[in-house]
Design a protein around this motif. Structure first.
Motif, PDB file in Angstrom:
ATOM      1  N   MET A   1      -7.330 -22.423 -14.902  1.00  0.00           N
ATOM      2  CA  MET A   1      -7.865 -22.799 -16.221  1.00  0.00           C
ATOM      3  C   MET A   1      -6.943 -22.347 -17.369  1.00  0.00           C
ATOM      4  SD  MET A   1     -11.731 -22.168 -17.496  1.00  0.00           S
ATOM      5  CE  MET A   1     -12.502 -23.311 -18.614  1.00  0.00           C
ATOM      6  N   LEU A   2      -6.281 -21.203 -17.184  1.00  0.00           N
ATOM      7  CA  LEU A   2      -5.448 -20.656 -18.256  1.00  0.00           C
ATOM      8  C   LEU A   2      -3.959 -20.943 -18.060  1.00  0.00           C
ATOM      9  CD1 LEU A   2      -7.138 -17.146 -18.790  1.00  0.00           C
ATOM     10  CD2 LEU A   2      -7.632 -19.320 -19.930  1.00  0.00           C
ATOM     11  N   ASN A  13      -1.222 -17.461 -16.801  1.00  0.00           N
ATOM     12  CA  ASN A  13      -2.018 -17.325 -18.033  1.00  0.00           C
ATOM     13  C   ASN A  13      -1.050 -16.985 -19.161  1.00  0.00           C
ATOM     14  OD1 ASN A  13      -2.116 -14.237 -18.693  1.00  0.00           O
ATOM     15  ND2 ASN A  13      -2.421 -14.354 -16.482  1.00  0.00           N
ATOM     16  N   TYR A 256      -8.321 -16.805 -28.367  1.00  0.00           N
ATOM     17  CA  TYR A 256      -8.726 -18.199 -28.608  1.00  0.00           C
ATOM     18  C   TYR A 256      -8.272 -18.652 -29.997  1.00  0.00           C
ATOM     19  CZ  TYR A 256     -11.734 -22.260 -29.130  1.00  0.00           C
ATOM     20  OH  TYR A 256     -12.191 -23.539 -29.353  1.00  0.00           O
ATOM     21  N   GLN A 284      -8.537 -12.316 -19.943  1.00  0.00           N
ATOM     22  CA  GLN A 284      -8.654 -13.613 -19.263  1.00  0.00           C
ATOM     23  C   GLN A 284     -10.112 -13.987 -19.022  1.00  0.00           C
ATOM     24  OE1 GLN A 284      -5.684 -14.289 -15.982  1.00  0.00           O
ATOM     25  NE2 GLN A 284      -4.955 -12.330 -16.777  1.00  0.00           N
ATOM     26  N   GLU A 285     -10.918 -13.008 -18.618  1.00  0.00           N
ATOM     27  CA  GLU A 285     -12.357 -13.295 -18.408  1.00  0.00           C
ATOM     28  C   GLU A 285     -12.997 -13.763 -19.708  1.00  0.00           C
ATOM     29  OE1 GLU A 285     -14.179  -9.707 -16.903  1.00  0.00           O
ATOM     30  OE2 GLU A 285     -12.773  -9.701 -15.208  1.00  0.00           O
ATOM     31  N   THR A 288     -11.704 -17.252 -20.779  1.00  0.00           N
ATOM     32  CA  THR A 288     -12.252 -18.274 -19.877  1.00  0.00           C
ATOM     33  C   THR A 288     -13.717 -18.573 -20.222  1.00  0.00           C
ATOM     34  OG1 THR A 288     -10.763 -17.526 -18.152  1.00  0.00           O
ATOM     35  CG2 THR A 288     -12.603 -18.876 -17.432  1.00  0.00           C
ATOM     36  N   MET A 291     -13.891 -20.759 -23.298  1.00  0.00           N
ATOM     37  CA  MET A 291     -13.492 -22.144 -22.995  1.00  0.00           C
ATOM     38  C   MET A 291     -14.602 -22.876 -22.241  1.00  0.00           C
ATOM     39  SD  MET A 291      -9.468 -21.485 -22.070  1.00  0.00           S
ATOM     40  CE  MET A 291      -9.264 -23.065 -21.246  1.00  0.00           C
ATOM     41  N   LYS A 292     -15.226 -22.200 -21.297  1.00  0.00           N
ATOM     42  CA  LYS A 292     -16.325 -22.831 -20.536  1.00  0.00           C
ATOM     43  C   LYS A 292     -17.468 -23.194 -21.482  1.00  0.00           C
ATOM     44  CE  LYS A 292     -15.673 -21.292 -15.809  1.00  0.00           C
ATOM     45  NZ  LYS A 292     -15.712 -20.043 -15.028  1.00  0.00           N
ATOM     46  N   LYS A 297     -11.321 -27.497 -20.375  1.00  0.00           N
ATOM     47  CA  LYS A 297     -10.829 -27.226 -19.020  1.00  0.00           C
ATOM     48  C   LYS A 297      -9.445 -26.584 -19.030  1.00  0.00           C
ATOM     49  CE  LYS A 297     -13.488 -30.548 -16.349  1.00  0.00           C
ATOM     50  NZ  LYS A 297     -14.353 -31.005 -17.474  1.00  0.00           N
ATOM     51  N   THR A 298      -8.657 -26.906 -20.052  1.00  0.00           N
ATOM     52  CA  THR A 298      -7.316 -26.317 -20.144  1.00  0.00           C
ATOM     53  C   THR A 298      -7.072 -25.887 -21.591  1.00  0.00           C
ATOM     54  OG1 THR A 298      -6.124 -28.309 -20.820  1.00  0.00           O
ATOM     55  CG2 THR A 298      -6.496 -28.041 -18.459  1.00  0.00           C
TER      56      THR A 298
END
Ligand code: RRO
Length: 310
Positions: A1-2, A13, A256, A284-285, A288, A291-292, A297-298
């Protein structure tokens, strides 16, 4: 995803250390190499080893950090040797930082990199705020232009520049016009905000020894300035010049926001110093999860897509 494509390589990432933090010795660099950072960079090198300024010279404060390290490093050859060894073990490009004390020193180190087998990317630090008597190169627009023009007479490998923060629209315009003349791989904004002053409330004293307490400010204090610089260069530079966003990344939300402003890679200084290399897992968590929640998605789905008010 990253996953982040940069330098024709897919990094897992976008997160890296900011040069200076956790990257002076090979053991610190090895820890970054095995961490979940997407990439890592070495401490800015000078031709010869330097001890730097007297301690205390780095201090964590509630909203960030203040430092006047004074470019302590183990010398250009130490880092080049490490880079050449490391690149035998991995396809992942390495980031090498140089910060000569003069144009001649920068040229000399870049000539050695050009002549070597080094396959990674070189970051030219034009923004060290902490060497007494040496102004930050990138606040001198003519000197920056002259330096880059001399470098690109011979340098053919990927090169990025680390910039200080700018605070005026005219300066964004002028610096972008200079940078757009050259085949740079990236611009890294920002270095610490130079020459701040932090006072300890109980002792009425400064917290670092060099320069009577004046030092570069990082952390939460600098995020709005960092985001402005990332955005200003993203909207002014030719698309071939990517942006590395550095400054005030403490949470996934901060990361972000840098991406929304147009950053491709992201560097963490102050907060890496506070938390250690495990920070890369947390960031990263958190990124992510954001983004979710937003249905992305990317990173490419939202990079640069900052909204303004019509
Ligand atoms: O070593 C330092 O004092 C230092 C450097 Br080279 C830099 O680029 N930025 C910073 O905050 N400290």
């Amino acid at each position: 995803m990253l996953t982040t494509n940069f330098l024709d390589f897919d990094f897992d990432n976008p997160f890296m250390n900011a040069s200076g933090v956790h990257c002076m010795t090979t053991s610190e660099l090895d820890e970054l190499a095995v961490s979940n950072a997407g990439a890592y960079i070495m401490k800015s090198a000078t031709p010869e080893k330097r001890d730097g300024n007297p301690a205390p010279r780095y201090f964590d404060v509630p909203l960030g950090s203040i430092n006047s390290m004074g470019l302590p490093n183990l010398g250009f050859k130490y880092y080049l040797e490490y880079a050449l060894q490391q690149q035998e073990r991995t396809e992942r490009p390495l980031f090498f930082s140089v910060a000569g004390m003069s144009v001649a020193e920068n040229i000399a180190m870049l000539k050695e990199i050009e002549a070597s087998d080094f396959k990674g990317v070189t970051e030219l630090n034009l923004s060290c705020p902490n060497v007494p008597g040496k102004p930050q190169v990138a606040y001198d627009f003519e000197l920056t232009d002259k330096t880059l023009s001399r470098i690109f007479e011979f340098f053919t490998k990927p090169l990025g520049v680390k910039l200080p923060p700018y605070f005026d629209m005219a300066h964004f315009d002028q610096m972008a016009a200079i940078l757009n003349k050259y085949p740079l791989t990236y611009v890294n904004s920002i270095n610490s905000i130079g020459n701040g002053l932090y006072i300890d409330p109980t002792s009425d004293q400064v917290v670092i020894k060099p320069k009577d307490g004046f030092g570069g400010i990082g952390g939460e204090y600098v995020k709005p300035t960092a985001l402005a610089n990332v955005r200003a260069f993203y909207t002014r530079l030719k698309p071939e010049i990517k942006i590395i966003g550095t400054g005030g990344i403490i949470t996934g939300q901060d990361a972000y926001e840098h991406l929304l402003c147009g950053a491709t890679m992201l560097q963490v200084g102050t907060q890496l110093q506070k938390e250690g290399p495990m920070i890369f897992d947390r960031l990263q968590e958190e990124l992510t999860a954001i983004m979710k929640a937003k249905g992305y998605k990317t990173i490419a789905d939202f990079r640069g897509q900052l909204k303004t008010i019509a």
